[in-house]
Design an enzyme around this catalytic site. Structure first.
Site, short mmCIF file in Angstrom:
data_model
loop_
_atom_site.label_atom_id
_atom_site.label_comp_id
_atom_site.label_asym_id
_atom_site.label_seq_id
_atom_site.Cartn_x
_atom_site.Cartn_y
_atom_site.Cartn_z
N HIS A 13 0.85 -1.19 0.00
CA HIS A 13 0.00 0.00 0.00
C HIS A 13 0.88 1.24 0.00
CE1 HIS A 13 0.99 0.78 4.18
NE2 HIS A 13 0.84 -0.51 4.38
N ALA A 58 16.47 -17.31 8.46
CA ALA A 58 15.18 -17.44 9.14
C ALA A 58 14.80 -16.14 9.82
CB ALA A 58 15.23 -18.57 10.16
N THR A 63 13.46 -6.55 1.85
CA THR A 63 12.82 -5.39 1.23
C THR A 63 13.52 -4.94 -0.05
OG1 THR A 63 14.12 -3.88 2.60
CG2 THR A 63 11.95 -4.55 3.45
N ARG A 78 20.01 -7.78 5.25
CA ARG A 78 21.23 -7.23 4.68
C ARG A 78 22.14 -8.38 4.27
NH1 ARG A 78 18.98 -2.77 4.23
NH2 ARG A 78 19.02 -1.22 5.86
N ARG A 81 27.46 -11.91 3.67
CA ARG A 81 28.65 -12.51 3.07
C ARG A 81 28.32 -13.18 1.75
NH1 ARG A 81 29.76 -17.93 3.44
NH2 ARG A 81 28.41 -19.24 4.69
#
Length: 93
Positions: A13, A58, A63, A78, A81
């Site tokens: 949204h 996990a 994003t 992020r 490695r």
């Protein structure tokens, strides 16, 4: 491989509240390339590409795109490695 309780969500949204008045939303595809491993309870957001051979830890919330042959973890996820030939000799990541 996709572990239990993974969420692949292609709909979102708008951030600005005036754009949500009429229940505005958008949809963007998720691309999962070959040999990807997504850990339990990970969430993959709209428009994300998971590159070949990547591993998503996990509980991670992805994003942004994840490059091929990398490990990404966290909230937001992020890259921590690269996956290398050294990983052929160990179970751990």
């Amino acid at each position: 491989m996709i572990a239990p309780s993974v969420t692949l969500t292609t709909t979102g949204h708008p951030v600005h509240p005036s754009r949500r008045v009429d229940f505005a939303r958008f949809s963007e595809p998720i691309v999962v390339e070959h040999k990807v491993w997504i850990g339990a309870n990970a969430v993959i957001m709209p428009g994300v590409r998971l590159g070949y051979g990547s591993v998503i830890g996990a509980g991670s919330v992805v994003t942004h795109d994840v490059p091929a042959m990398t490990v990404a973890v966290g909230v937001p996820a992020r890259v921590v490695r690269a996956i290398t030939d050294d990983d052929l000799a160990t179970r751990e990541g």
